[in-house]
Design a protein around this motif. Structure first.
Motif, PDB file in Angstrom:
ATOM      1  N   LEU A   1       0.702  -1.223  -0.074  1.00 56.18           N
ATOM      2  CA  LEU A   1       0.099   0.010  -0.083  1.00 56.18           C
ATOM      3  C   LEU A   1       0.888   1.529  -0.047  1.00 56.18           C
ATOM      4  CD1 LEU A   1      -2.804  -0.802   2.341  1.00 56.18           C
ATOM      5  CD2 LEU A   1      -2.934  -0.606   0.164  1.00 56.18           C
ATOM      6  N   TYR A   2       1.802   1.232   1.017  1.00 54.22           N
ATOM      7  CA  TYR A   2       2.712   2.432   1.086  1.00 54.22           C
ATOM      8  C   TYR A   2       3.839   2.575  -0.347  1.00 54.22           C
ATOM      9  CZ  TYR A   2       5.323   6.289   3.009  1.00 54.22           C
ATOM     10  OH  TYR A   2       5.827   7.328   3.345  1.00 54.22           O
TER      11      TYR A   2
ATOM     12  N   LYS B   1       1.499   1.670  -3.920  1.00 51.97           N
ATOM     13  CA  LYS B   1       0.496   2.594  -4.442  1.00 51.97           C
ATOM     14  C   LYS B   1       0.590   3.851  -3.560  1.00 51.97           C
ATOM     15  CE  LYS B   1      -3.518  -0.614  -5.046  1.00 51.97           C
ATOM     16  NZ  LYS B   1      -4.637  -0.690  -4.494  1.00 51.97           N
TER      17      LYS B   1
ATOM     18  N   ASP C   1      -0.437   4.878  -0.725  1.00 54.59           N
ATOM     19  CA  ASP C   1      -1.658   5.299   0.085  1.00 54.59           C
ATOM     20  C   ASP C   1      -1.069   5.082   1.564  1.00 54.59           C
ATOM     21  OD1 ASP C   1      -3.888   5.265   1.206  1.00 54.59           O
ATOM     22  OD2 ASP C   1      -4.775   3.502   0.532  1.00 54.59           O
ATOM     23  N   GLU C   2      -0.838   6.100   2.106  1.00 53.85           N
ATOM     24  CA  GLU C   2      -0.081   6.188   3.578  1.00 53.85           C
ATOM     25  C   GLU C   2      -1.190   6.024   4.616  1.00 53.85           C
ATOM     26  OE1 GLU C   2       2.462   9.138   6.639  1.00 53.85           O
ATOM     27  OE2 GLU C   2       2.215   9.468   4.437  1.00 53.85           O
ATOM     28  N   ASP C   3      -2.559   6.582   4.434  1.00 52.61           N
ATOM     29  CA  ASP C   3      -3.448   6.229   5.154  1.00 52.61           C
ATOM     30  C   ASP C   3      -4.039   4.637   5.269  1.00 52.61           C
ATOM     31  OD1 ASP C   3      -3.659   8.735   6.012  1.00 52.61           O
ATOM     32  OD2 ASP C   3      -5.310   9.340   4.567  1.00 52.61           O
ATOM     33  N   GLY C   4      -4.057   4.223   4.055  1.00 50.70           N
ATOM     34  CA  GLY C   4      -4.321   2.442   4.077  1.00 50.70           C
ATOM     35  C   GLY C   4      -3.327   1.736   4.824  1.00 50.70           C
TER      36      GLY C   4
END
Length: 137
Positions: free
Chosen positions: A35-36, A39, A41-44
């Motif tokens: 995810l990080y 992608k 996506d830090e929140d995910g």
């Protein structure tokens, strides 16, 4: 279980763990590193780390900092293509060590023998004396 009537059950038993794994994977989050790093996506990533590790904020920040460093280093390095791997002299002997033994069965004729055996088997019929007799198709 080795009889002709029981083999479907034996096959089904080997498929049960795969089905169980597939269904259980639907309830797990994506991998935090994916995810990080891939992608962005830090929140995910934070949600997935909290769900998987149940860690406090200090350890979570340390993990995110490590992933941030890994993401930065991954962005700096250039990805290699398959052709680059084939041209690289440092892996040439490893490739040869894999390709030669794995291509051997393809060139020795065992595939032709096994394929021919499977096509002949329905044509032959075993008589009571154990003699094979050819049946016209």
């Amino acid at each position: 279980m080795g009889t002709g009537d029981m083999w479907p059950y034996l096959l089904a038993v080997s498929g049960l763990p795969a089905i169980l794994q597939f269904v259980s994977m639907l309830f797990f989050p994506e991998a935090p590193c994916y995810l990080y790093i891939d992608k962005g996506d830090e929140d995910g990533c934070k949600k997935a780390l909290q769900w998987l590790c149940r860690e406090d904020d200090v350890n979570l920040k340390i993990e995110l900092e490590d992933m941030r460093k890994e993401r930065e280093s991954a962005q700096v390095t250039q990805t290699k293509t398959m052709l680059d791997g084939l041209r690289d002299r440092s892996v040439r002997w490893q490739l040869m060590a894999m390709l030669i033994p794995s291509s051997g069965p393809n060139f020795c004729g065992i595939n032709a023998v096994s394929g021919r055996t499977l096509s002949i088997t329905p044509v032959l019929k075993v008589l009571k004396g154990g003699v094979l007799k050819s049946i016209d198709i």
